[in-house]
Design a protein around this motif. Structure first.
Motif, PDB file in Angstrom:
ATOM      1  N   GLN A   9       0.662  -1.236  -0.094  1.00 16.67           N
ATOM      2  CA  GLN A   9      -0.047   0.002   0.119  1.00 16.67           C
ATOM      3  C   GLN A   9       0.862   1.218  -0.022  1.00 16.67           C
ATOM      4  OE1 GLN A   9      -2.990  -0.100   2.802  1.00 16.67           O
ATOM      5  NE2 GLN A   9      -3.461  -2.404   2.624  1.00 16.67           N
ATOM      6  N   THR A  10       2.051   1.018   0.343  1.00 13.52           N
ATOM      7  CA  THR A  10       2.994   2.353   0.020  1.00 13.52           C
ATOM      8  C   THR A  10       3.824   2.305  -1.118  1.00 13.52           C
ATOM      9  OG1 THR A  10       4.951   0.996   1.500  1.00 13.52           O
ATOM     10  CG2 THR A  10       3.342   2.417   2.793  1.00 13.52           C
ATOM     11  N   GLY A  11       3.479   1.447  -2.065  1.00  5.51           N
ATOM     12  CA  GLY A  11       4.079   1.412  -3.371  1.00  5.51           C
ATOM     13  C   GLY A  11       3.749   2.572  -4.351  1.00  5.51           C
ATOM     14  N   TYR A  12       4.030   3.678  -4.018  1.00  4.45           N
ATOM     15  CA  TYR A  12       3.951   4.579  -4.824  1.00  4.45           C
ATOM     16  C   TYR A  12       5.321   5.503  -4.987  1.00  4.45           C
ATOM     17  CZ  TYR A  12       3.356   7.281  -0.211  1.00  4.45           C
ATOM     18  OH  TYR A  12       3.451   7.482   1.010  1.00  4.45           O
ATOM     19  N   SER A  13       5.418   6.098  -6.099  1.00  8.83           N
ATOM     20  CA  SER A  13       6.756   6.907  -6.263  1.00  8.83           C
ATOM     21  C   SER A  13       6.735   8.149  -7.313  1.00  8.83           C
ATOM     22  CB  SER A  13       7.807   5.651  -6.819  1.00  8.83           C
ATOM     23  OG  SER A  13       9.068   6.157  -7.303  1.00  8.83           O
ATOM     24  N   GLN A  14       7.370   9.016  -7.021  1.00 10.78           N
ATOM     25  CA  GLN A  14       7.528  10.079  -8.027  1.00 10.78           C
ATOM     26  C   GLN A  14       8.205   9.741  -9.160  1.00 10.78           C
ATOM     27  OE1 GLN A  14       9.561  13.262  -6.072  1.00 10.78           O
ATOM     28  NE2 GLN A  14       7.519  13.846  -4.658  1.00 10.78           N
ATOM     29  N   GLU A  15       8.653   8.488  -9.577  1.00  7.76           N
ATOM     30  CA  GLU A  15       9.548   7.961 -10.648  1.00  7.76           C
ATOM     31  C   GLU A  15       8.163   7.597 -11.409  1.00  7.76           C
ATOM     32  OE1 GLU A  15      12.445   4.852  -9.870  1.00  7.76           O
ATOM     33  OE2 GLU A  15      13.140   6.016  -8.267  1.00  7.76           O
ATOM     34  N   GLY A  16       7.166   7.278 -11.143  1.00  9.85           N
ATOM     35  CA  GLY A  16       5.911   7.013 -11.946  1.00  9.85           C
ATOM     36  C   GLY A  16       6.385   5.551 -12.427  1.00  9.85           C
ATOM     37  N   ASN A  17       5.829   5.022 -13.663  1.00  2.00           N
ATOM     38  CA  ASN A  17       6.108   3.800 -13.866  1.00  2.00           C
ATOM     39  C   ASN A  17       7.222   3.344 -14.648  1.00  2.00           C
ATOM     40  OD1 ASN A  17       2.905   3.238 -14.072  1.00  2.00           O
ATOM     41  ND2 ASN A  17       2.588   4.607 -15.840  1.00  2.00           N
ATOM     42  N   SER A  18       8.181   4.250 -14.433  1.00  4.34           N
ATOM     43  CA  SER A  18       9.622   3.950 -14.644  1.00  4.34           C
ATOM     44  C   SER A  18      10.088   3.352 -13.274  1.00  4.34           C
ATOM     45  CB  SER A  18      10.322   4.974 -14.983  1.00  4.34           C
ATOM     46  OG  SER A  18      10.470   6.155 -14.266  1.00  4.34           O
TER      47      SER A  18
ATOM     48  N   LEU B 232      -9.159   2.636   3.047  1.00  5.11           N
ATOM     49  CA  LEU B 232      -7.721   3.071   2.638  1.00  5.11           C
ATOM     50  C   LEU B 232      -7.635   4.501   3.300  1.00  5.11           C
ATOM     51  CD1 LEU B 232      -6.915   1.744  -0.776  1.00  5.11           C
ATOM     52  CD2 LEU B 232      -5.828   1.119   1.351  1.00  5.11           C
ATOM     53  N   THR B 233      -8.786   5.537   2.768  1.00 10.76           N
ATOM     54  CA  THR B 233      -8.922   6.702   3.578  1.00 10.76           C
ATOM     55  C   THR B 233      -8.700   6.923   4.985  1.00 10.76           C
ATOM     56  OG1 THR B 233     -10.146   7.333   1.323  1.00 10.76           O
ATOM     57  CG2 THR B 233      -9.966   8.887   3.226  1.00 10.76           C
ATOM     58  N   ALA B 234      -9.310   5.915   5.609  1.00  8.95           N
ATOM     59  CA  ALA B 234      -9.432   5.885   7.084  1.00  8.95           C
ATOM     60  C   ALA B 234      -8.104   5.849   7.657  1.00  8.95           C
ATOM     61  CB  ALA B 234     -10.653   4.820   7.654  1.00  8.95           C
ATOM     62  N   ARG B 235      -7.378   4.753   7.102  1.00  4.45           N
ATOM     63  CA  ARG B 235      -6.066   4.543   7.562  1.00  4.45           C
ATOM     64  C   ARG B 235      -5.252   5.802   7.197  1.00  4.45           C
ATOM     65  NH1 ARG B 235      -5.027  -1.496   4.997  1.00  4.45           N
ATOM     66  NH2 ARG B 235      -6.245  -2.804   6.653  1.00  4.45           N
ATOM     67  N   GLN B 236      -5.273   6.323   6.243  1.00 10.77           N
ATOM     68  CA  GLN B 236      -4.464   7.643   5.871  1.00 10.77           C
ATOM     69  C   GLN B 236      -4.890   8.705   6.909  1.00 10.77           C
ATOM     70  OE1 GLN B 236      -2.311   7.244   3.916  1.00 10.77           O
ATOM     71  NE2 GLN B 236      -1.537   9.232   2.977  1.00 10.77           N
ATOM     72  N   TYR B 237      -6.080   8.790   7.317  1.00 11.72           N
ATOM     73  CA  TYR B 237      -6.750  10.015   8.322  1.00 11.72           C
ATOM     74  C   TYR B 237      -6.053   9.632   9.507  1.00 11.72           C
ATOM     75  CZ  TYR B 237      -9.744  12.256  11.651  1.00 11.72           C
ATOM     76  OH  TYR B 237     -10.368  13.168  12.451  1.00 11.72           O
ATOM     77  N   SER B 238      -5.844   8.449  10.018  1.00  8.41           N
ATOM     78  CA  SER B 238      -5.352   8.132  11.464  1.00  8.41           C
ATOM     79  C   SER B 238      -3.651   8.147  11.234  1.00  8.41           C
ATOM     80  CB  SER B 238      -5.478   6.659  11.688  1.00  8.41           C
ATOM     81  OG  SER B 238      -7.033   6.431  11.842  1.00  8.41           O
ATOM     82  N   LYS B 239      -3.221   7.775  10.173  1.00  7.39           N
ATOM     83  CA  LYS B 239      -1.865   7.924  10.154  1.00  7.39           C
ATOM     84  C   LYS B 239      -1.258   9.391   9.911  1.00  7.39           C
ATOM     85  CE  LYS B 239       0.234   6.944   6.259  1.00  7.39           C
ATOM     86  NZ  LYS B 239       0.817   6.314   4.974  1.00  7.39           N
ATOM     87  N   ASP B 240      -1.927  10.321   9.151  1.00  5.42           N
ATOM     88  CA  ASP B 240      -1.566  11.513   8.739  1.00  5.42           C
ATOM     89  C   ASP B 240      -2.399  12.534   9.504  1.00  5.42           C
ATOM     90  OD1 ASP B 240       0.353  10.554   7.294  1.00  5.42           O
ATOM     91  OD2 ASP B 240      -0.467  11.030   5.223  1.00  5.42           O
TER      92      ASP B 240
ATOM     93  N   ALA C 121     -11.091   4.261  12.962  1.00  5.11           N
ATOM     94  CA  ALA C 121     -11.108   5.892  13.116  1.00  5.11           C
ATOM     95  C   ALA C 121     -11.213   6.151  14.459  1.00  5.11           C
ATOM     96  CB  ALA C 121     -11.776   6.638  12.262  1.00  5.11           C
ATOM     97  N   ASP C 122     -10.596   6.928  15.017  1.00  8.23           N
ATOM     98  CA  ASP C 122     -10.528   7.457  16.416  1.00  8.23           C
ATOM     99  C   ASP C 122     -11.773   8.037  16.790  1.00  8.23           C
ATOM    100  OD1 ASP C 122      -8.081   6.452  16.974  1.00  8.23           O
ATOM    101  OD2 ASP C 122      -6.996   8.721  16.702  1.00  8.23           O
ATOM    102  N   ASN C 123     -12.322   8.868  15.859  1.00  5.32           N
ATOM    103  CA  ASN C 123     -13.626   9.502  16.108  1.00  5.32           C
ATOM    104  C   ASN C 123     -14.263   9.653  14.569  1.00  5.32           C
ATOM    105  OD1 ASN C 123     -15.612  11.402  16.028  1.00  5.32           O
ATOM    106  ND2 ASN C 123     -14.693  12.354  18.063  1.00  5.32           N
ATOM    107  N   LYS C 124     -15.228   8.371  14.632  1.00 12.68           N
ATOM    108  CA  LYS C 124     -16.054   8.418  13.313  1.00 12.68           C
ATOM    109  C   LYS C 124     -16.528   9.466  12.682  1.00 12.68           C
ATOM    110  CE  LYS C 124     -15.963   3.206  13.875  1.00 12.68           C
ATOM    111  NZ  LYS C 124     -17.068   1.975  13.707  1.00 12.68           N
TER     112      LYS C 124
END
Length: 907
Positions: A150-159, A224-232, A304-307
């Motif tokens: 799930q953290t498999g993103y990169s500014q290099e794009g498809n390269s 996925l968004t809920a995980r991102q909300y808790s993480k960031d 989520a801590d507070n839904k």
């Protein structure tokens, strides 16, 4: 094969999507770019196939088997340590991902290919639905993938060569391909009757395949968004830009499907999702989301801590994406949006807050998201009423989110223009509903924050509704509370009343009662200022608020420049006075600009001008003659001089001052401080329109030379340029340019001063010129005429010097005696006459050289004066020696000076 997504790294809901607008062409009815040629052959999964094989169930069944095999092989290459693959491994990853993408793209193309011998029947549609369900069960859910994937993103794009990057984006692309596939199946083959399998639980039994997959994807993305909300902590809404693009595609397809089939829109699905999250509805026996062999179960168990706060936050970001979808298409956002979900969330959070289940911090955060969301949509009266019903009971609470600028909800300590700008941005409020919430008890309970919120509401109403009516209502409510001057609340009241005056001014309406109320507050504050003692600073702050309000008004009601303001000028301390004068200067300058622009009625101009002349000018005139007047008085004197020029037009009654009378007083009168005169004349001669009026004055050049002499005597010489010395330098430039001055210098055979870096040198050049011309005189008439000139230039020297002696400033005394002693040394014959007992030299000796305090023991001479005389008395004696030695008076004074100062030297 070109991939759908081109990753740009982490993202958030407010960034612009890089998703190509061409991506949606085929499901909008323009799918020609995906046409299949029945006889063409392609390479796929290591095999060579004919495009016509995609219409054969057996061939497609084998291709789906190869597809699942490739997915499994691709997932098995994940490098969980995060290291990149070798070049060969990276090439193989890209090849497998490309084959999968090509297969799904070609499969979708069968619905846009137009050939007479090709058709899609119900049996094939049922078969395809079964294969899609099997693939979904095989790949599972996005949020079930390993966290490293799930953290498999990169500014290099498809390269990028990392395996986790390709696995992550493969899963994202497959979701979009499958959603587009069922969209095409159900919109292009709507006349067929085929089997729709059950993919996920929790939906109605007759739900379409598209409805199931879109709901499943919406649920998955929300996890996925809920995980991102808790993480960031709610800062970034999406794992990467591609997740954001997938959201956009889901929104587009859902709304297009709704328009095509007349079924639920995206917002209805989203509302259903929010209700499930908040109600914790579960469709599985274990009360959580699980994956089984033939169906995927959904539940409301979002982590989520507070839904409730999370749902506000999610709505805010999804609303931004929904708007972005229409912008990318070149369309405007429909006016009707998801108000029902926002309203439902508001009712929930306010109910929770009233029961103590939601704290103030959670409430504020929800309101911030509510405001950010509402900015994207049209105003909705039910939302406004819901907010008002809640906050009318909580006016004493602060609505600011810590660390976040809320902008339009509420704020404190604004300046008058900032406050006006804030309320201009608000939506219209139902006035009668506001008024009904206020009564005597409510007003008396308002705290400082409550007053700010109270005025925020009424100022917004004043902008959008009947301003005069709102003003009168607000004044009625203020009259309910008589003790508002007892603490700092009055500061907010005064500032808010000035904002209301600005609003009335912008609408060309007049409310005399408002000005009278402000004058009442100001008078009360002034009385408190006089008797406050240690609390003087608090009441002085209120006075400053009043004065700042005057600065921002273009049309100042005459009552605001009344008797109280006149008394304030006399009672201010030195530091306070400077600030008061600055405010008055700005206010009077605004008034003059309005007069010049012709935007005021003649009667209005006359009334305001009369208030300025009656209440402000007397202090300016009298205080300019004090020993140390503030510099702002000179600026006000210039403004009053400009105002006097409008006197014939305005016709203010009982005003006798003219421009020339002010010029003579502030610029040339011997009683006015040199600092004021120098600054006044310097500013006046910088304005050519004023200079033209000065030329009408009789013998103005002689009087300007006299003014320079006064200012030089009373202004010390400093090595560092100060505002005071700069004004004197400008005055010296004016004098140098005078024809009369130039004539005096040139007639003596001297050169004109090049530049007045030291204005005192300009005076010394004049003294030298007069001395030389005296020696050149051929007869008594010429000498007498020259004496008259000297008397005109230096006749008031003794009076100027007395002012310096009273001040006792060492530098000023040294400068004054230096100039006077050199004047006596060089020009004694021009300053003395036997037939006049009060001539210039006689007054200088009696006042500056042998003052009464020296001759009488009853008076003590200031030490600084004594030192200054002793340093320069020798020059004065030299000047007396140039006079007639047979003159008894001169000889007696010469002896007195020698004897007196000889005794003082030995004392």
């Amino acid at each position: 094969m070109q991939f759908i997504f081109n990753c740009t790294g982490s993202s958030n809901a407010m960034c612009e999507s890089s998703f190509s607008s061409e991506r949606s062409q085929w499901y909008l009815g323009n799918g020609d770019t995906f046409l299949l040629n029945y006889k063409d052959r392609i390479n796929l999964f290591g095999y060579t196939l004919a495009c016509g094989d995609f219409f054969c169930q057996t061939a497609v069944d084998n291709l789906f088997s190869l597809l699942r095999q490739h997915i499994t092989e691709l997932e098995s290459t994940i490098d969980f340590s995060g290291y990149k693959q070798t070049e060969n491994q990276a090439t193989e990853l890209t090849s497998k991902r490309s084959d999968i993408a090509s297969f799904l793209t070609l499969l979708k193309a069968i619905f846009t290919t137009r050939a007479e011998h090709i058709s899609i029947d119900a049996d094939y549609a049922s078969f395809l639905n079964g294969k899609i369900k099997g693939l979904l069960l095989h790949v599972g859910l996005l949020h079930h993938l390993p966290r490293s994937v799930q953290t498999g993103y990169s500014q290099e794009g498809n390269s990028c060569s990392a395996a986790k990057f390709h696995v992550w984006h493969l899963h994202l692309e497959m979701r979009l391909h499958l959603l587009e596939l069922v969209y095409s199946l159900e919109t292009k083959c709507s006349g067929l009757s085929y089997t729709v399998p059950t993919v996920c639980s929790g939906l109605s039994e007759d739900c379409s395949m598209f409805a199931q997959i879109s709901s499943l994807l919406l649920w998955d993305l929300t996890y996925l968004t809920a995980r991102q909300y808790s993480k960031d902590s709610g800062n970034s809404a999406f794992h990467c830009s591609c997740v954001q693009q997938l959201w956009i595609s889901l929104i587009r397809l859902s709304d297009d499907y709704s328009n095509e089939k007349g079924l639920d829109s995206f917002w209805i699905k989203f509302h259903h999702l929010i209700q499930l999250i908040l109600d914790d509805v579960s469709f599985s026996s274990e009360g959580q989301e699980i994956e089984m062999s033939d169906v995927i179960h959904l539940s409301g168990d979002i982590q989520a801590d507070n839904k409730l706060v999370f749902c506000f936050w999610l709505l805010q970001h999804v609303a931004a994406l929904h708007s972005q979808c229409f912008e990318n298409r070149g369309q405007k956002e429909p006016k009707s949006n998801n108000h029902f979900t926002l309203l439902s969330l508001l009712e929930r959070v306010m109910l929770a807050q009233s029961k103590g289940a939601a704290g103030e911090k959670e409430l504020r955060t929800c309101l911030f998201s509510c405001e950010a969301t509402a900015h994207l949509w049209e105003p909705n009266i039910r939302i406004v009423e819901t907010l008002w019903d809640h906050f009318s009971k909580k006016l004493n609470s602060s609505f600011l989110v810590p660390g976040v600028s809320v902008g339009g909800i509420a704020s404190v300590n604004k300046s008058v223009p900032e406050w006006l700008h804030t309320v201009r941005q608000r939506i219209e409020k139902p006035a009668n509903r506001f008024y009904s919430k206020f009564h005597h008890r409510k007003m008396s309970e308002l705290t400082e924050t409550g007053w700010t919120n109270f005025f925020d509401l009424f100022l917004t109403l004043a902008l959008l509704t009947d301003t005069q009516d709102v003003t009168c209502k607000m004044l009625d409510f203020l009259d309910m509370v008589l003790s508002v001057l007892a603490d700092g609340r009055c500061t907010h009241i005064v500032r808010a009343c000035f904002v209301l005056l600005l609003i009335n001014e912008s609408k060309d309406t007049e409310v005399p009662l408002l000005a009278l109320k402000l004058q009442e507050y100001f008078t009360s504050a002034f009385r408190q200022l006089l008797n406050s003692g240690r609390q003087r600073t608090q009441w002085y702050s209120l006075v400053i608020q009043y004065l700042e309000g005057l600065e921002h008004l273009q049309d100042i009601p005459p009552s605001l420049i009344g008797e109280t303001l006149k008394k304030l000028l006399s009672e201010c301390r030195e530091q306070e006075l400077s600030r008061v004068l600055i405010a008055l200067t700005n206010a009077l300058n605004n008034f003059l600009e309005r007069i010049h622009s012709g935007k005021q009625a003649a009667q209005t101009k006359a009334l305001q001008a009369a208030a300025w002349w009656s209440n402000i000018f007397p202090f300016v005139k009298s205080h300019a003659a004090t020993l140390t007047p503030p510099s702002q008085l000179a600026e006000l004197a210039i403004l009053f001089s400009r105002l006097a020029l409008y006197q014939p037009t305005i016709q203010v009654p009982c005003v006798r001052e003219s421009f020339l009378s002010l010029f003579n007083y502030f610029g040339l009168n011997e009683s006015v401080s040199a600092s004021i005169s120098a600054q006044y004349l310097s500013s006046l001669f910088e304005d050519s329109s004023l200079v033209d009026h000065v030329k009408l004055e009789c013998d103005v050049e002689t009087r300007l030379i006299q003014a320079l002499w006064k200012c030089c005597l009373q202004t010390p010489v400093h090595g560092v340029m100060t505002p005071r010395s700069m004004h004197l330098q400008n005055l010296a430039r004016v004098v140098i340019s005078l024809p009369k001055f130039q004539q005096e210098i040139l007639a003596a055979g001297l050169q004109l001063p090049v530049g007045p870096e030291n204005p005192h040198n300009v005076i010394m050049v004049l003294i030298t010129a007069l001395k030389r011309r005296w020696s050149q005189c051929c007869n008594l008439l010429e000498k007498r005429n020259l004496q008259l000139k000297a008397e005109a230039y230096f006749g008031s020297t003794a009076k100027y010097g007395v002012r310096v002696m009273k001040g006792g400033n060492v530098d000023e005394l040294r400068t004054m005696y230096s100039l006077v002693s050199r004047l006596v040394k060089n020009c004694s014959p021009l300053l003395y006459s036997k037939i006049r007992s009060n001539y210039v030299l006689v007054e200088i000796i009696n006042t500056l050289v042998l003052p009464q305090s020296v001759l009488s023991r009853k008076f003590l001479l200031h030490p600084a004066v004594r030192v200054a005389i002793q340093q320069h008395v020798s020059l004065i004696l030299e000047g007396l020696q140039t006079l007639d030695k047979q003159d008894d008076y001169i000889q007696q004074q010469h002896k007195n000076i020698q004897t007196t100062w000889a005794k003082l030297d030995t004392a």
